[in-house]
Design an enzyme around this catalytic site. Structure first.
Site, PDB file in Angstrom:
ATOM      1  N   LYS A  53       0.837  -1.206   0.000  1.00  0.00           N
ATOM      2  CA  LYS A  53       0.000   0.000   0.000  1.00  0.00           C
ATOM      3  C   LYS A  53       0.872   1.257   0.000  1.00  0.00           C
ATOM      4  CE  LYS A  53      -3.875  -2.416   2.111  1.00  0.00           C
ATOM      5  NZ  LYS A  53      -4.725  -2.720   3.276  1.00  0.00           N
ATOM      6  N   GLN A  97      -4.686  -1.382   9.398  1.00  0.00           N
ATOM      7  CA  GLN A  97      -4.639  -2.721   8.819  1.00  0.00           C
ATOM      8  C   GLN A  97      -5.255  -3.728   9.795  1.00  0.00           C
ATOM      9  OE1 GLN A  97      -3.659  -3.320   5.669  1.00  0.00           O
ATOM     10  NE2 GLN A  97      -4.131  -5.483   5.866  1.00  0.00           N
ATOM     11  N   ASP A 120     -10.945   2.959   3.872  1.00  0.00           N
ATOM     12  CA  ASP A 120     -11.407   1.571   3.740  1.00  0.00           C
ATOM     13  C   ASP A 120     -12.912   1.495   3.513  1.00  0.00           C
ATOM     14  OD1 ASP A 120      -9.463  -0.482   3.824  1.00  0.00           O
ATOM     15  OD2 ASP A 120      -9.076  -0.085   5.949  1.00  0.00           O
TER      16      ASP A 120
HETATM   17  N1  GUN Z   1      -7.213  -6.769   6.094  1.00  0.00           N
HETATM   18  C1  GUN Z   1      -7.645  -7.548   5.054  1.00  0.00           C
HETATM   19  N2  GUN Z   1      -8.256  -6.784   4.134  1.00  0.00           N
HETATM   20  C2  GUN Z   1      -8.210  -5.505   4.587  1.00  0.00           C
HETATM   21  C3  GUN Z   1      -8.662  -4.275   4.062  1.00  0.00           C
HETATM   22  O1  GUN Z   1      -9.260  -4.177   2.988  1.00  0.00           O
HETATM   23  N3  GUN Z   1      -8.406  -3.175   4.828  1.00  0.00           N
HETATM   24  C4  GUN Z   1      -7.788  -3.254   6.023  1.00  0.00           C
HETATM   25  N4  GUN Z   1      -7.607  -2.139   6.705  1.00  0.00           N
HETATM   26  N5  GUN Z   1      -7.342  -4.389   6.537  1.00  0.00           N
HETATM   27  C5  GUN Z   1      -7.565  -5.502   5.813  1.00  0.00           C
END
Ligand code: GUN
Length: 283
Positions: A53, A97, A120
């Site tokens: 990311k 995350q 998100d």
């Molecule tokens: N963990 C697995 N998928 C995601 C996601 O799309 N966003 C976040 N913040 N954590 C995750």
């Protein structure tokens, strides 16, 4: 039969769109969008996702900040870090995350993120916005799935879309986005009777359950579009999806591979969401 959808190429195109947009925003507003990514602890998969990311943000030219917090951080201390980012005028997007260590209540953490910085799209205000058809931030993976489907240029009106999986992060929002495209949508899950028959009735099949190679070629209607959201480690140690690619590919008209399908699109849509948050905060 199956044509393989190149999620990497599509994500590259989206990231290039974002890159041009970052330059435009810098010229128009005198600063670039900034994404803050919080990682708690040392979950190896989370570390890879966060690294990807931050790398994507760097590619687009936007600013990013990575906050690496210890696994034993208290819930209140984490909430304070989020509140500080909510109040920071130079931070446009906040991503925590998941998963978080078990002593931290994920719901409280998601609720603490300012909805206008919730890249998100997990905050209840954004979830409500999605289901009510209001302007909102759409979760990245579902947004990536429909971007892939949209790229095929097909009209989904009257088509049967089956979503296997009912998570808040993927299954439910994907179903709503397909409904918005006038598909007739079925959500299947672990308690669905005769999953094979339900999947075989799908013109568009989206699988997001986290079970390696659950959906096999005999469960797919010839000519269906198959979107595989799963990322699993198979018994052979190889990365694989929720769909058994070898048996599904000859039956499908289009299919996403794992890796190189939905995964890269998720990150590209996160970049788009950061731009959307930046713009939302200018008004
Ligand atoms: N963990 C697995 N998928 C995601 C996601 O799309 N966003 C976040 N913040 N954590 C995750």
């Amino acid at each position: 039969m199956g044509k393989i959808i190149d999620g990497k190429a599509l994500s590259q195109a989206v990231k290039d769109e974002v890159k041009a947009e970052v330059e435009r925003l810098q010229a128009a507003y005198g600063r670039k969008p900034c994404l803050a990514v919080i990682i708690v602890g040392e979950n190896p998969a989370s570390q890879v996702y966060v690294r990807n990311k931050v790398a994507a943000a760097a590619y687009t030219g936007m600013e990013s900040r990575k906050l690496e917090l210890p696994a034993d951080i208290g819930e209140e201390a984490l909430l304070q870090r989020i509140r500080a980012l909510n109040d920071d005028p130079d931070t446009d997007g906040i991503l925590v995350q998941l998963p978080l260590p078990s002593h931290i209540d994920e719901e409280k953490v998601i609720d603490a993120i300012a909805p206008e910085k919730d890249v998100d799209g997990f905050h209840p205000e954004n979830v409500a916005g999605l289901w009510l058809g209001k302007r909102c931030i759409v979760p990245c993976t579902p947004a990536g799935v429909v971007r892939i489907i949209d790229s095929l240029g097909l009209d989904l009106a009257g088509k049967h879309a089956v979503v296997v999986g009912r998570s808040n992060i993927v299954g439910k929002p994907v179903a709503k986005l397909l409904l918005d495209r006038n598909a007739t949508v079925t959500i299947a899950h672990s308690r669905t009777a005769d999953l094979g028959a339900v999947c075989r009735s799908a013109d568009v099949l989206v699988v997001a359950v986290g079970k390696a190679r659950l959906v096999t070629g005999d469960m797919i209607k010839p000519g269906a579009i198959v979107i595989d959201v799963g990322i699993n480690r198979g018994a052979d140690g190889k990365l694989c999806g929720d769909v058994d690619f070898a048996s599904a590919e000859p039956v499908a008209s289009w299919i996403t591979p794992v890796p190189g399908g939905v995964g890269p699109m998720t990150i590209a849509m996160l970049m788009k969401n950061t731009i959307a948050c930046f713009l939302g905060r200018q008004e």
